[in-house]
Motif scaffolding. Structure first.
Motif, short mmCIF file in Angstrom:
data_model
loop_
_atom_site.label_atom_id
_atom_site.label_comp_id
_atom_site.label_asym_id
_atom_site.label_seq_id
_atom_site.Cartn_x
_atom_site.Cartn_y
_atom_site.Cartn_z
N ALA A 105 -1.30 4.57 -63.96
CA ALA A 105 -0.89 4.03 -62.62
C ALA A 105 0.39 2.83 -62.82
O ALA A 105 1.29 3.21 -62.05
CB ALA A 105 -1.95 2.79 -62.13
N SER A 106 0.52 2.33 -64.10
CA SER A 106 1.89 1.50 -64.62
C SER A 106 3.08 2.77 -64.50
O SER A 106 4.04 2.55 -64.10
CB SER A 106 1.59 1.05 -65.76
OG SER A 106 0.69 -0.17 -65.50
N CYS A 107 2.78 4.01 -65.30
CA CYS A 107 3.61 4.76 -65.52
C CYS A 107 4.15 5.22 -64.07
O CYS A 107 5.42 5.55 -63.65
CB CYS A 107 3.26 6.10 -66.03
SG CYS A 107 3.07 5.55 -67.94
N ALA A 108 3.08 5.70 -63.07
CA ALA A 108 3.54 6.22 -61.76
C ALA A 108 4.36 5.30 -60.92
O ALA A 108 5.25 5.41 -60.40
CB ALA A 108 2.29 6.56 -61.12
N VAL A 109 3.91 4.04 -60.93
CA VAL A 109 4.62 2.75 -60.14
C VAL A 109 5.88 2.67 -61.00
O VAL A 109 6.72 2.32 -59.85
CB VAL A 109 3.67 1.42 -60.01
CG1 VAL A 109 4.36 0.44 -59.45
CG2 VAL A 109 2.19 1.76 -59.58
N ILE A 110 6.24 2.64 -62.12
CA ILE A 110 7.30 2.30 -62.85
C ILE A 110 8.40 3.42 -62.17
O ILE A 110 9.56 3.11 -61.89
CB ILE A 110 7.34 2.38 -64.27
CG1 ILE A 110 6.85 1.14 -64.78
CG2 ILE A 110 8.61 2.57 -64.90
CD1 ILE A 110 6.38 0.98 -66.14
N THR A 111 8.10 4.66 -62.16
CA THR A 111 8.76 5.82 -61.66
C THR A 111 9.09 5.66 -60.34
O THR A 111 10.44 5.85 -59.75
CB THR A 111 7.82 7.23 -62.11
OG1 THR A 111 7.49 7.41 -63.30
CG2 THR A 111 8.58 8.34 -61.68
N TYR A 112 8.21 5.32 -59.45
CA TYR A 112 8.38 4.83 -58.12
C TYR A 112 9.47 3.94 -58.02
O TYR A 112 10.38 3.96 -57.11
CB TYR A 112 7.11 4.77 -57.56
CG TYR A 112 7.17 4.36 -55.99
CD1 TYR A 112 7.73 5.22 -55.09
CD2 TYR A 112 6.91 2.73 -55.61
CE1 TYR A 112 7.80 5.00 -53.77
CE2 TYR A 112 7.32 2.77 -54.15
CZ TYR A 112 7.45 3.54 -53.29
OH TYR A 112 7.72 3.14 -51.88
N GLY A 113 9.35 2.69 -58.84
CA GLY A 113 10.16 1.55 -58.92
C GLY A 113 11.56 1.94 -58.99
O GLY A 113 12.60 1.58 -58.19
N PHE A 114 11.85 2.80 -59.96
CA PHE A 114 13.23 3.27 -60.49
C PHE A 114 13.82 4.00 -59.19
O PHE A 114 14.99 3.96 -58.91
CB PHE A 114 13.19 4.16 -61.71
CG PHE A 114 13.05 3.35 -62.94
CD1 PHE A 114 14.33 2.37 -63.25
CD2 PHE A 114 11.93 3.39 -63.79
CE1 PHE A 114 14.31 1.71 -64.37
CE2 PHE A 114 12.30 2.72 -64.86
CZ PHE A 114 13.25 1.74 -65.36
N LEU A 115 12.96 4.80 -58.69
CA LEU A 115 13.36 5.98 -57.71
C LEU A 115 13.58 5.31 -56.37
O LEU A 115 14.55 5.57 -55.78
CB LEU A 115 12.48 6.98 -57.15
CG LEU A 115 12.05 8.09 -58.19
CD1 LEU A 115 10.74 8.74 -57.89
CD2 LEU A 115 13.15 8.78 -58.66
N ILE A 116 13.32 3.99 -55.90
CA ILE A 116 13.62 3.21 -54.93
C ILE A 116 14.45 2.12 -55.43
O ILE A 116 14.61 1.19 -54.41
CB ILE A 116 12.28 2.72 -54.11
CG1 ILE A 116 11.32 1.74 -54.96
CG2 ILE A 116 11.37 3.77 -53.60
CD1 ILE A 116 10.34 1.25 -54.15
N ASP A 117 14.67 2.02 -56.45
CA ASP A 117 15.50 1.06 -57.10
C ASP A 117 14.87 -0.66 -56.92
O ASP A 117 15.58 -1.37 -56.12
CB ASP A 117 17.15 1.09 -56.38
CG ASP A 117 18.09 0.08 -56.99
OD1 ASP A 117 17.89 0.25 -58.35
OD2 ASP A 117 18.90 -0.25 -56.44
N SER A 118 13.88 -0.71 -57.19
CA SER A 118 13.07 -2.00 -57.13
C SER A 118 12.60 -2.38 -58.33
O SER A 118 11.55 -2.02 -58.93
CB SER A 118 12.01 -1.55 -56.18
OG SER A 118 11.00 -3.13 -56.15
N MET A 119 13.54 -3.18 -59.11
CA MET A 119 13.51 -3.67 -60.34
C MET A 119 11.97 -4.69 -60.28
O MET A 119 11.42 -4.64 -61.45
CB MET A 119 14.54 -4.44 -60.81
CG MET A 119 15.74 -3.36 -61.14
SD MET A 119 15.25 -2.19 -62.16
CE MET A 119 14.80 -2.89 -63.66
N PRO A 120 11.91 -5.28 -59.46
CA PRO A 120 10.60 -6.40 -59.68
C PRO A 120 9.52 -5.45 -59.66
O PRO A 120 8.52 -5.72 -60.53
CB PRO A 120 10.54 -7.03 -58.18
CG PRO A 120 12.17 -7.25 -57.58
CD PRO A 120 12.63 -5.74 -58.09
N VAL A 121 9.41 -4.36 -58.91
CA VAL A 121 8.12 -3.27 -59.11
C VAL A 121 8.09 -2.99 -60.72
O VAL A 121 7.16 -2.78 -61.33
CB VAL A 121 8.27 -2.18 -58.43
CG1 VAL A 121 7.09 -1.31 -58.58
CG2 VAL A 121 7.98 -2.92 -56.73
N VAL A 122 9.40 -2.45 -60.95
CA VAL A 122 9.45 -1.89 -62.41
C VAL A 122 9.02 -2.98 -63.66
O VAL A 122 8.23 -2.68 -64.48
CB VAL A 122 10.81 -1.40 -62.83
CG1 VAL A 122 11.05 -0.97 -64.30
CG2 VAL A 122 11.00 -0.36 -61.89
#
Length: 210
Positions: free
Chosen positions: A34-51
């Protein structure tokens, strides 16, 4: 829905799945995915707090997963013949005992087991001594009413690792594989005790003519 949103939804689904799991090893694995998927999503939407949030969680989940896998491995090894309690050391607390100190008496409520690290302890009902590396008290977890089947007295000052039954039960419920191997280990202990009893009954009493 585009593929970026799909990755985000995947991370959400995996996070919910991890929260719903009751056993620890699958929970940690799904949480890492789950963390890997969310980190990927965070990079794609440029959201560093999520990453950043997920990157902080990954080491904790990875360590807990490693710890549980090591525990299962060590318990399996113990059940196959190495009857040491070293695999429970992270879950116990070390305590000193003085000469003549009674750790428990027969019939007392049983709440913990002991791994002797130094000194000498005696089970008076059987005339047995428990020295460094010995384990005692684990059968109380399985006895009717969780009561002591014998007493334990310190005859030479030393230290013992005390592991509460509540910690053992927590590990048992969190990881069925751990529970299986722990039961196998305690069964081995029970057979050893039965063999000692049989040998004592078969041995000639003092003064008997051989």
């Amino acid at each position: 829905m585009n593929w970026v949103e799909a990755i985000g939804y995947l991370g959400t689904a995996l996070t919910i799945s991890a929260s719903a799991m009751s056993t620890m090893i699958p929970l940690r694995i799904i949480a890492l995915l789950a963390s890997c998927a969310v980190i990927t999503y965070g990079f794609l939407i440029d959201s560093m707090p999520v990453v950043l949030t997920e990157m902080i969680q990954i080491p904790f989940n990875a360590f807990r997963l490693w710890q549980m896998l090591r525990l299962v491995r060590d318990v399996e090894k113990a059940a196959d013949g190495d009857l040491s309690l070293d695999w429970l050391r992270p879950f116990g607390s070390e305590r000193p005992f003085g000469v003549g100190e009674v750790l428990f008496r027969k019939g007392d409520p049983a709440t913990e087991m002991y791994y002797v690290e130094s000194g000498v302890f005696k089970i008076p009902e059987y005339g047995l001594e428990v020295r460094q590396g010995g384990i005692v008290g684990e059968l109380g977890l399985l006895s009717p009413g969780n009561t002591r089947t014998a007493s334990l007295v310190c005859v030479e000052a030393g230290r013992a690792l005390c592991v509460s039954y509540s910690d053992v039960k927590q590990l048992y419920y969190q990881n069925p594989e751990f529970g299986f191997y722990f039961l196998k280990l305690t069964s081995e202990r029970l057979f050893q005790s039965a063999q000692i009893d049989t040998a004592k009954k078969a041995a000639p009493a003092e003064g008997d003519v051989l």
